[in-house]
Scaffold this active site. Sequence first.
Site, PDB file in Angstrom:
ATOM      1  N   LYS A  15       0.803  -1.227   0.000  1.00 15.43           N
ATOM      2  CA  LYS A  15       0.000   0.000   0.000  1.00 15.43           C
ATOM      3  C   LYS A  15       0.840   1.284   0.000  1.00 15.43           C
ATOM      4  O   LYS A  15       0.481   2.262  -0.640  1.00 15.43           O
ATOM      5  CB  LYS A  15      -0.945   0.021   1.204  1.00 15.43           C
ATOM      6  CG  LYS A  15      -2.099  -0.970   1.094  1.00 15.43           C
ATOM      7  CD  LYS A  15      -3.012  -0.808   2.297  1.00 15.43           C
ATOM      8  CE  LYS A  15      -4.256  -1.670   2.148  1.00 15.43           C
ATOM      9  NZ  LYS A  15      -5.269  -1.364   3.172  1.00 15.43           N
ATOM     10  N   ASP A  20     -10.462   2.784   2.057  1.00 12.98           N
ATOM     11  CA  ASP A  20     -10.639   2.165   3.381  1.00 12.98           C
ATOM     12  C   ASP A  20     -11.462   3.060   4.318  1.00 12.98           C
ATOM     13  O   ASP A  20     -12.301   2.575   5.078  1.00 12.98           O
ATOM     14  CB  ASP A  20      -9.283   1.865   4.025  1.00 12.98           C
ATOM     15  CG  ASP A  20      -8.594   0.665   3.380  1.00 12.98           C
ATOM     16  OD1 ASP A  20      -9.295  -0.200   2.820  1.00 12.98           O
ATOM     17  OD2 ASP A  20      -7.345   0.606   3.430  1.00 12.98           O
TER      18      ASP A  20
END
Length: 280
Positions: A69, A105
């Site tokens: 990420k 997210d």
Amino acid sequence: MAEASKKAFVTGHPIRHSRSPKIHGHWLAKHGIDGSYQAIDVAPQDFAEFLATLQANGYRGGNVTIPHKETAFALVDRRDEAAEEIGAVNTLWFEDGTLWGGNTDGHGFAANLDDHAPGWASNGPAVVLGAGGASRAVIHALKERGVADIRIVNRTLARAQELRDRFGAGVSAHGMAATNELLADAGLLVNTTALGMQGDETLTANPALLPDHAIVNDIVYVPLETPLLAAARARKLKTVDGLGMLLNQAVPGFERWFGVRPQVTAELRALIVADLVPKL
Ligand code: ATR
């Protein structure tokens, strides 16, 4: 010539535990889309090359998970606002040949609470356990939704302080010793640490200390009812498990790659719950 089948992926290392192919596969079938969503294991040393060849390999984009990420954040051409604030990228897509990186997210976190605890954002101060990558996404969402008092509690105080400095006004940093006091007037408790995952019975915060109107959310979803959520339920507090965050974070990516905004339904949830038995 017929339009090429639409291709997307999730990459991580390892990746076999990912539930994302089941989620996107369900939506592809539901909407009758000629497309695929594949799990691809890419080792850290191969990740830059993987990104550089995505378009040539026919991908419209995909998801990125641990440990890529932060690398994806560094390597994309452009980033959306959420990715900038969170400092990590979990969703990739192309726009006119430019590789974009976004982060969904925080959206997944907020949408899960919207679904299961409407009004959560105006329920009082929020206590966030943990100061890692997941915590950054949660804090971003809390700020975006106007939660004015966000209290980060972390074993390593310095990491909580880094996040406080990163997110600024309305965010405070605390060591574990302050937890009990911080819970007394909190309206929302969110666990972002791996504590409470399958086989770990450790509780870092005691929901018994929360006021009656408080909501408790664990972003861990294996097991679905973590020890923290079980304790909160025993205390008759409103609880929200972490599975809805996983399901909701997938929505914006699917829409970008496949052109349809999918729904998080009870049917999809049941499908993934059935798959939650630990994979060896
Ligand atoms: P993620 O990206 O999933 O959030 P991370 O960046 O590794 O993962 O962060 C893990 C979080 O869980 C951290 O807040 C970590 O606390 P430290 O910053 O003190 O390491 C917390 N954590 C992990 N194991 C813990 C434990 N045994 N007790 C308390 N906190 C723990």
